[in-house]
Write an enzyme that holds these catalytic residues in place. Structure first.
Site, PDB file in Angstrom:
ATOM      1  N   LYS A   8       4.985 -14.497   2.466  1.00  0.00           N
ATOM      2  CA  LYS A   8       5.135 -15.460   1.451  1.00  0.00           C
ATOM      3  C   LYS A   8       6.472 -15.497   1.047  1.00  0.00           C
ATOM      4  O   LYS A   8       6.954 -15.261  -0.140  1.00  0.00           O
ATOM      5  CB  LYS A   8       4.160 -14.756   0.137  1.00  0.00           C
ATOM      6  N   ASP A  42     -10.165  -9.321   7.715  1.00  0.00           N
ATOM      7  CA  ASP A  42     -11.517  -9.420   7.223  1.00  0.00           C
ATOM      8  C   ASP A  42     -12.105 -10.749   7.089  1.00  0.00           C
ATOM      9  O   ASP A  42     -13.161 -11.281   7.647  1.00  0.00           O
ATOM     10  CB  ASP A  42     -11.789  -8.751   5.668  1.00  0.00           C
ATOM     11  N   ASP A  57      -1.369 -17.939   2.287  1.00  0.00           N
ATOM     12  CA  ASP A  57      -2.243 -18.895   1.747  1.00  0.00           C
ATOM     13  C   ASP A  57      -2.713 -20.024   2.464  1.00  0.00           C
ATOM     14  O   ASP A  57      -4.024 -20.211   2.536  1.00  0.00           O
ATOM     15  CB  ASP A  57      -1.841 -19.732   0.331  1.00  0.00           C
ATOM     16  N   TYR A  80       0.795  -1.273  -0.053  1.00  0.00           N
ATOM     17  CA  TYR A  80       0.078  -0.067  -0.007  1.00  0.00           C
ATOM     18  C   TYR A  80       0.787   1.199  -0.086  1.00  0.00           C
ATOM     19  O   TYR A  80       0.236   2.352  -0.338  1.00  0.00           O
ATOM     20  CB  TYR A  80      -0.763   0.035   1.146  1.00  0.00           C
ATOM     21  N   ASP A  83      -4.700  -6.484   5.935  1.00  0.00           N
ATOM     22  CA  ASP A  83      -6.068  -6.212   5.508  1.00  0.00           C
ATOM     23  C   ASP A  83      -6.959  -7.337   5.268  1.00  0.00           C
ATOM     24  O   ASP A  83      -8.127  -7.277   5.429  1.00  0.00           O
ATOM     25  CB  ASP A  83      -5.860  -4.997   4.244  1.00  0.00           C
TER      26      ASP A  83
END
Length: 362
Positions: A195, A255, A227, A140, A251
């Site tokens: 990752k 959620d 993942d 971001y 982020d």
């Protein structure tokens, strides 16, 4: 300790004004007219951009910068975008994160008594962890700085710095040190999500994590690939205590995690730096239900409690610490007694939930 704390309240868009008003109402009920908080409202967001062509006025930025803390409703509306296609309402949070260096986004994930998880056989107390999201770097950081070439190529750069990774990882270990540990086994642990098996930037994040972890031998440290974590937060949520990760991954994971505890309406967040803090629920502006009186204010109320906790620690103010506990207890009591909005399968509206919490504040 200060006599008075200036709080910049920015209602924002969609349901933002409704949930922000609920928080102000409960804070007024908590402390009374002679309380230590001065709450002043300031404009920002997509609706303001639609009306005026400006989404984040200089006066609002100055008020936020100079306040003791910032309480926000929600930002963004569909279709209201800048010429480059990015959402106008997001200027508020993103600019504050980067310009005030709000590097730590702390998102508690807890299943409360009175709420049924969509995960089978998970009882209240079985999910209780914190996602610590690096808030000022990562992918971001490329917002507004990426490249687009002839409508054929677009590039955004993922940024990780040693300073940025060290301080967010240290924040995670300090939270674990003061926690009760994971619900499943009581172990204080920090899980690094990355990752690292594919990208050098995440391998760097993991390497720095391991260096900082060595300073906390009493805290268990482990790694998880992003993942796999999307699966593990569903299949074994009780294993987790504190999770630390890069900006975008945090982020997304928060959620997903919120869905396991009933939804984003129960997910508070604290975005903090060295000298300033922004507090808001993790949910968006939900324009489809705006103005209907059915928005769930619990996430914003819990964010207001987090604001009081942060101010209490920063200024050694026991009044605010006690207020945070009372507000959190009132929210938990209302939830446990079935005062739930439609998003949680209940029948109560925003005003009824707010008044139920106020009543429990005495």
């Amino acid at each position: 300790m200060k006599d008075i704390y200036q709080i910049a309240v920015v209602p924002g868009d969609g349901i933002g004004p409704e949930v922000a008003a609920a928080a102000v109402r409960c804070l007024d009920a908590l402390f009374g007219p002679a309380g230590p908080l001065v709450l002043r409202e300031h404009p920002a967001g997509a609706e303001l951009y639609r009306r005026s062509g400006e989404s984040f006025p200089a006066a609002t930025y100055a008020a936020c910068r100079d306040a003791d803390a910032i309480l926000h409703g929600a930002a963004g509306l569909p279709g209201i975008v800048h010429p480059d296609g990015t959402e106008a309402g997001l200027d508020f949070t993103l600019r504050l994160r980067f310009e005030l260096d709000l590097f730590a986004n702390i998102r508690p994930i807890r299943l409360y008594p009175g709420v049924r998880s969509p995960l089978a056989e998970v009882a209240p107390g079985g999910i209780d962890y914190v996602i610590v999201r690096e808030n000022s770097e990562g992918l971001y950081a490329a917002r507004g700085a990426g490249a687009q070439l002839r409508g054929e190529l677009a590039v955004d750069t993922l940024v990780q710095t040693r300073k940025g990774v060290e301080r967010i990882v240290r924040q995670a270990f300090e939270l674990a040190r003061s926690s009760r540990g994971a619900p499943a086994d009581g172990v204080r642990r920090v899980t690094c999500v990355d990752k690292a098996n594919v990208l050098r930037s995440y391998a760097f994040f993991r390497a720095v994590f391991d260096e900082v972890a060595a300073e906390y031998p009493e805290i268990e440290a482990e790694h998880g690939l992003i993942d796999a974590m999307a699966m593990y937060l569903v299949t074994r949520p009780g294993h987790y205590n504190v999770i630390v990760t890069e900006n975008m991954f945090g982020d997304i994971l928060s959620d997903l995690a919120a869905a396991t505890i009933g939804g984003l309406g129960l997910a508070p967040s604290a975005e903090i730096g060295v000298t300033q803090g922004l507090f808001q629920a993790s949910h968006g502006s939900a324009p489809d239900i705006a103005g209907k009186g059915i928005a769930n204010p619990y996430g914003t109320l819990l964010s207001a409690a987090a604001m009081l906790d942060w101010l209490a620690t920063r200024h050694a103010d026991a009044r605010l610490g006690a207020g945070a506990r009372r507000l959190r207890q009132a929210v938990e009591a209302a939830i446990a007694e079935g005062v739930l909005g439609r998003d949680l399968g209940g029948r109560y509206g925003s005003a009824e939930i707010t008044e139920a919490v106020c009543a429990r504040l005495g």
